[in-house]
Design a protein around this motif. Structure first.
Motif, PDB file in Angstrom:
ATOM      1  N   HIS A 120       9.703  -1.294  -8.456  1.00 29.20           N
ATOM      2  CA  HIS A 120       8.501  -1.101  -7.727  1.00 29.20           C
ATOM      3  C   HIS A 120       7.483  -2.415  -7.850  1.00 29.20           C
ATOM      4  O   HIS A 120       6.846  -2.896  -7.224  1.00 29.20           O
ATOM      5  CB  HIS A 120       7.790   0.130  -8.001  1.00 29.20           C
ATOM      6  CG  HIS A 120       6.604   0.358  -7.154  1.00 29.20           C
ATOM      7  ND1 HIS A 120       6.410   0.559  -5.997  1.00 29.20           N
ATOM      8  CD2 HIS A 120       5.368   0.279  -7.929  1.00 29.20           C
ATOM      9  CE1 HIS A 120       5.078   0.327  -5.511  1.00 29.20           C
ATOM     10  NE2 HIS A 120       4.380   0.325  -6.567  1.00 29.20           N
ATOM     11  N   ALA A 121       7.158  -2.330  -9.351  1.00 28.52           N
ATOM     12  CA  ALA A 121       6.175  -3.613  -9.748  1.00 28.52           C
ATOM     13  C   ALA A 121       7.149  -4.244 -11.286  1.00 28.52           C
ATOM     14  O   ALA A 121       7.761  -3.545 -11.791  1.00 28.52           O
ATOM     15  CB  ALA A 121       4.977  -3.168 -10.065  1.00 28.52           C
ATOM     16  N   VAL A 148       4.427  -7.128  -7.115  1.00 25.38           N
ATOM     17  CA  VAL A 148       4.623  -5.661  -6.739  1.00 25.38           C
ATOM     18  C   VAL A 148       5.206  -5.579  -5.279  1.00 25.38           C
ATOM     19  O   VAL A 148       4.863  -6.383  -4.536  1.00 25.38           O
ATOM     20  CB  VAL A 148       3.188  -4.927  -6.744  1.00 25.38           C
ATOM     21  CG1 VAL A 148       2.389  -5.608  -5.665  1.00 25.38           C
ATOM     22  CG2 VAL A 148       3.294  -3.599  -6.323  1.00 25.38           C
TER      23      VAL A 148
END
Length: 169
Positions: A120-121, A148
């Motif tokens: 996700h990041a 991100v």
């Protein structure tokens, strides 16, 4: 004069119960030392400053990753997506360290550490401080790279189970 506080079982019990109800983002923190990649699931990660951009990772003093971050300055924080629960389990110790990194899931950053391609990041940091406190050390890292994914949702952990965030009504 130093103030010492006697251990209080009620405070410790209540604090432990409160922390179980304190949702945290699930991350895999990675490092590299002597040509060996290592990582572990960590929920104690938060931002420290925007100027300079930095974050803190809290690691138990008895872990191999703790020793690695004391030896080498670079580390990566990979925020897992809600679909990456198996990775969290694997890096929590359910899979042997040498079997955790599948080449098709990880990419090497120019700093030498590996990052999870589908995270996700991803945040790559250079350690600027290591502050011991109790059973843990707070590693403060200055951000040298960040990414991100605006589409995925982060995996959370609360009350000994995985959760996902939802926008409030």
């Amino acid at each position: 004069m130093t103030l010492t506080v006697a251990p209080n079982e009620t405070v410790e019990t209540n604090f432990r119960a409160m922390m179980r109800k304190f949702p945290a983002t699930v991350t895999v923190v990675t490092g590299r030392n002597d040509g060996v990649d290592h990582g572990m699931t960590v929920t104690a990660v938060t931002s420290v400053s925007m100027d300079p951009p930095s974050l803190v990772v809290c690691l138990n003093n008895r872990t191999y990753l703790h020793e690695m971050l004391l030896e080498q300055p670079n580390f990566a924080v990979n925020v897992l997506t809600q679909k990456q629960r198996p990775l969290s389990d694997a890096f929590s110790g359910k899979v042997a360290p040498e079997d955790r990194f599948r080449p098709d899931e990880w990419e090497r950053h120019s700093s030498g550490v590996v990052m999870l391609a589908g995270a996700h990041a991803r945040v790559v940091c250079r350690r600027v401080a290591a502050v011991p406190y109790g059973t843990h050390t707070l590693f403060i890292g200055q951000v040298i790279d960040a990414f991100v994914d605006d589409v995925t949702r982060p995996l959370l952990y609360e009350d000994a189970r995985y959760c996902v965030s939802q926008p409030a009504a």
